[in-house]
Motif scaffolding. Structure first.
Motif, PDB file in Angstrom:
ATOM      1  N   GLN A   1      56.271  76.510  -7.305  1.00 22.54           N
ATOM      2  CA  GLN A   1      56.041  76.804  -5.898  1.00 22.54           C
ATOM      3  C   GLN A   1      54.953  75.848  -5.414  1.00 22.54           C
ATOM      4  O   GLN A   1      54.062  75.457  -6.184  1.00 22.54           O
ATOM      5  CB  GLN A   1      55.555  78.243  -5.710  1.00 22.54           C
ATOM      6  CG  GLN A   1      56.606  79.286  -5.952  1.00 22.54           C
ATOM      7  CD  GLN A   1      56.048  80.688  -5.731  1.00 22.54           C
ATOM      8  OE1 GLN A   1      54.944  81.005  -6.162  1.00 22.54           O
ATOM      9  NE2 GLN A   1      56.824  81.521  -5.055  1.00 22.54           N
TER      10      GLN A   1
ATOM     11  N   LEU B   1      50.768  84.114  -2.721  1.00 23.76           N
ATOM     12  CA  LEU B   1      50.718  83.269  -1.531  1.00 23.76           C
ATOM     13  C   LEU B   1      49.297  82.840  -1.178  1.00 23.76           C
ATOM     14  O   LEU B   1      49.050  81.668  -0.910  1.00 23.76           O
ATOM     15  CB  LEU B   1      51.373  83.985  -0.344  1.00 23.76           C
ATOM     16  CG  LEU B   1      51.384  83.218   0.974  1.00 23.76           C
ATOM     17  CD1 LEU B   1      52.115  81.888   0.837  1.00 23.76           C
ATOM     18  CD2 LEU B   1      52.011  84.070   2.082  1.00 23.76           C
TER      19      LEU B   1
ATOM     20  N   SER C   1      51.909  77.756   6.887  1.00 21.21           N
ATOM     21  CA  SER C   1      53.166  77.161   7.333  1.00 21.21           C
ATOM     22  C   SER C   1      53.610  76.036   6.398  1.00 21.21           C
ATOM     23  O   SER C   1      54.796  75.930   6.058  1.00 21.21           O
ATOM     24  CB  SER C   1      52.994  76.633   8.754  1.00 21.21           C
ATOM     25  OG  SER C   1      54.139  75.936   9.163  1.00 21.21           O
TER      26      SER C   1
ATOM     27  N   SER D   1      54.925  77.505   3.093  1.00 18.17           N
ATOM     28  CA  SER D   1      56.253  78.081   3.319  1.00 18.17           C
ATOM     29  C   SER D   1      57.314  76.998   3.488  1.00 18.17           C
ATOM     30  O   SER D   1      58.404  77.077   2.911  1.00 18.17           O
ATOM     31  CB  SER D   1      56.216  78.976   4.555  1.00 18.17           C
ATOM     32  OG  SER D   1      57.493  79.451   4.854  1.00 18.17           O
TER      33      SER D   1
ATOM     34  N   ASP E   1      58.121  75.265   0.124  1.00 20.22           N
ATOM     35  CA  ASP E   1      58.916  76.141  -0.738  1.00 20.22           C
ATOM     36  C   ASP E   1      60.369  76.205  -0.270  1.00 20.22           C
ATOM     37  O   ASP E   1      61.297  76.151  -1.077  1.00 20.22           O
ATOM     38  CB  ASP E   1      58.323  77.548  -0.794  1.00 20.22           C
ATOM     39  CG  ASP E   1      57.170  77.659  -1.764  1.00 20.22           C
ATOM     40  OD1 ASP E   1      56.930  76.712  -2.543  1.00 20.22           O
ATOM     41  OD2 ASP E   1      56.494  78.707  -1.752  1.00 20.22           O
ATOM     42  N   LYS E   2      60.573  76.315   1.031  1.00 19.03           N
ATOM     43  CA  LYS E   2      61.937  76.361   1.567  1.00 19.03           C
ATOM     44  C   LYS E   2      62.675  75.060   1.264  1.00 19.03           C
ATOM     45  O   LYS E   2      63.858  75.070   0.917  1.00 19.03           O
ATOM     46  CB  LYS E   2      61.911  76.608   3.076  1.00 19.03           C
ATOM     47  CG  LYS E   2      61.605  78.042   3.442  1.00 19.03           C
ATOM     48  CD  LYS E   2      61.528  78.233   4.940  1.00 19.03           C
ATOM     49  CE  LYS E   2      61.080  79.646   5.269  1.00 19.03           C
ATOM     50  NZ  LYS E   2      60.781  79.812   6.687  1.00 19.03           N
TER      51      LYS E   2
END
Length: 192
Positions: A10, A115, A135, A138, A141-142
């Motif tokens: 991650q 997180l 942000s 995230s 990771d996406k």
């Protein structure tokens, strides 16, 4: 038998750092962004193309762009296989866990962390502005999940696809390295 270790991670979990420290301890090479240079050299494609599309996938209306992604992925795929055949090493990201899934000496590791730990690392170690850190974490990771899930027939982060899942927030970077090193040594002793 010596292990080929793949590290999926991650964003902000310290996976790259863990890989580098582990490589130092085990005395084996670590490949991360170096794969881009190697794949570019071996494929004859521009290094900039690999850098712009590193662990990214775009699909949709632009068929030629999708074909380019496929060519870049296959070039990295070939480079990863070649590196793994040369001997023990650590490969960070780039679907290496999937590419080498049939290799007996492969140990696939997934590094994760809570997180807030990842946000804190993004700010302190990666220089991400505090107001954008959540942000950015995230988004990365996406992007990694989309890349992995597009090219692999397994789900990114699903513990069933890894031999080892390590929480670097719980253990710390050093503790994660200790754990992975101990597991590798146990495995190698078992299969001698």
């Amino acid at each position: 038998m010596k292990s080929v270790i793949t590290i999926s991670r991650q964003y902000g979990s310290g996976g790259r750092k863990i890989g580098m420290m582990l490589g130092e301890r085990l005395g084996i090479p670590v490949y991360d962004k170096e794969l881009i240079n190697m794949a570019a050299r071996e494929s004859g494609m521009a290094k900039e193309l690999f850098e712009q599309n590193d662990e990214k996938v775009e699909t949709g209306l632009f068929h030629s762009y999708t074909q380019l992604n496929e060519r870049l992925y296959l070039a990295q795929f070939d480079t990863i296989k070649k590196i793994a055949k040369e001997g023990p090493c650590i490969i960070v990201g780039r679907c290496a866990d999937y590419v080498l899934r049939k290799m007996d000496s492969r140990c696939a590791v997934f590094i994760h962390a809570p997180l807030q730990d990842r946000i804190d690392r993004a700010i302190k170690e990666y220089g991400v502005p505090q107001d954008k850190a959540a942000s950015v974490v995230s988004q990365h990771d996406k992007q990694r999940m989309k890349y992995h899930n597009y090219y692999a027939d397994s789900q990114w982060g699903d513990v069933r696809n890894y031999q080892l899942a390590v929480d670097s927030g719980w253990l710390g970077v050093e503790g994660a390295v200790d754990l992975i090193e101990a597991c590798i040594k146990l495995r190698e002793a078992k299969i001698k």
